[in-house]
Design a protein around this motif. Sequence first.
Motif, PDB file in Angstrom:
ATOM      1  N   LEU A  59     -45.428   9.787  17.583  1.00 28.92           N
ATOM      2  CA  LEU A  59     -43.963   9.477  17.033  1.00 28.92           C
ATOM      3  C   LEU A  59     -42.866  10.880  17.023  1.00 28.92           C
ATOM      4  N   VAL A  60     -43.636  11.380  15.765  1.00 31.01           N
ATOM      5  CA  VAL A  60     -43.079  12.863  15.404  1.00 31.01           C
ATOM      6  C   VAL A  60     -42.552  14.249  16.023  1.00 31.01           C
ATOM      7  N   SER A  61     -44.103  13.865  17.051  1.00 30.21           N
ATOM      8  CA  SER A  61     -43.578  15.125  17.884  1.00 30.21           C
ATOM      9  C   SER A  61     -43.005  14.739  19.202  1.00 30.21           C
ATOM     10  N   VAL A  62     -43.057  13.445  19.516  1.00 28.97           N
ATOM     11  CA  VAL A  62     -41.545  13.462  20.126  1.00 28.97           C
ATOM     12  C   VAL A  62     -40.168  13.524  20.365  1.00 28.97           C
ATOM     13  N   LEU A  63     -40.442  12.896  19.142  1.00 26.35           N
ATOM     14  CA  LEU A  63     -38.653  12.559  18.663  1.00 26.35           C
ATOM     15  C   LEU A  63     -38.026  14.236  18.647  1.00 26.35           C
ATOM     16  N   VAL A  64     -39.059  15.096  17.675  1.00 23.80           N
ATOM     17  CA  VAL A  64     -38.797  16.548  18.073  1.00 23.80           C
ATOM     18  C   VAL A  64     -38.623  17.030  18.822  1.00 23.80           C
ATOM     19  N   GLY A  65     -39.258  17.031  19.998  1.00 23.53           N
ATOM     20  CA  GLY A  65     -39.152  17.950  21.956  1.00 23.53           C
ATOM     21  C   GLY A  65     -38.100  16.457  22.339  1.00 23.53           C
ATOM     22  N   MET A  66     -37.283  15.799  21.435  1.00 25.34           N
ATOM     23  CA  MET A  66     -36.152  14.959  21.935  1.00 25.34           C
ATOM     24  C   MET A  66     -34.611  15.671  21.508  1.00 25.34           C
ATOM     25  N   PHE A  67     -34.906  16.076  20.376  1.00 21.82           N
ATOM     26  CA  PHE A  67     -33.878  16.677  19.786  1.00 21.82           C
ATOM     27  C   PHE A  67     -33.744  17.281  20.451  1.00 21.82           C
ATOM     28  N   LEU A  68     -34.129  18.247  20.154  1.00 15.42           N
ATOM     29  CA  LEU A  68     -34.495  20.044  20.482  1.00 15.42           C
ATOM     30  C   LEU A  68     -34.250  20.210  21.951  1.00 15.42           C
ATOM     31  N   GLY A  69     -34.132  19.466  23.172  1.00 17.99           N
ATOM     32  CA  GLY A  69     -33.880  19.304  24.032  1.00 17.99           C
ATOM     33  C   GLY A  69     -32.582  18.816  24.467  1.00 17.99           C
ATOM     34  N   LEU A  70     -31.890  17.794  22.908  1.00 16.08           N
ATOM     35  CA  LEU A  70     -30.377  17.294  22.920  1.00 16.08           C
ATOM     36  C   LEU A  70     -29.586  18.606  22.975  1.00 16.08           C
ATOM     37  N   GLY A  71     -30.062  19.734  21.576  1.00 14.87           N
ATOM     38  CA  GLY A  71     -29.281  20.595  21.144  1.00 14.87           C
ATOM     39  C   GLY A  71     -29.563  22.115  22.653  1.00 14.87           C
ATOM     40  N   ILE A  72     -30.344  22.106  23.032  1.00 15.43           N
ATOM     41  CA  ILE A  72     -30.006  22.692  23.821  1.00 15.43           C
ATOM     42  C   ILE A  72     -29.167  22.467  24.828  1.00 15.43           C
ATOM     43  N   ASP A  73     -29.353  20.554  25.140  1.00 10.85           N
ATOM     44  CA  ASP A  73     -28.481  20.252  26.190  1.00 10.85           C
ATOM     45  C   ASP A  73     -26.089  20.441  25.331  1.00 10.85           C
TER      46      ASP A  73
END
Length: 125
Positions: A59-73
């Motif tokens: 869960l933590v890995s998926v959330l970190v990747g998701m929020f990093l992607g949102l930051g890039i967006d």
Amino acid sequence: MVFMPEKNGQSDPSSPTDLDTLESKLASAHARRAAKIGPDKRDDNSLLGMAWRLSTELLVSVLVGMFLGLGIDTLLGTKPWGFFLGLGFGIAAGFMSVFRTADAMNAKSAHLPIGDKVPEPDDED
């Protein structure tokens, strides 16, 4: 002939001491307990702890990747591609982490050094 008590209070040096008697009783109690429980008996709490740890890592890995992607967006204005890219990398990293942790737990329970390959049984037929 009169025996004088020694320093530990034992009058006859050839007889077993109280400590020897206690050690033999403890050894027999440990043997009875090991026979009753069995060598591979595991506590349900440890299995629940392992499941909790693995699910949390995923869960933590998926959330970190998701929020990093949102930051890039947000920084590059590439909405929704950064989110999907970060989500994909987060899922991949989560599965790698879960598999690595599960292998380490299996090696630990099999009393193998972590990082070594599990020996394959010889096929001699």
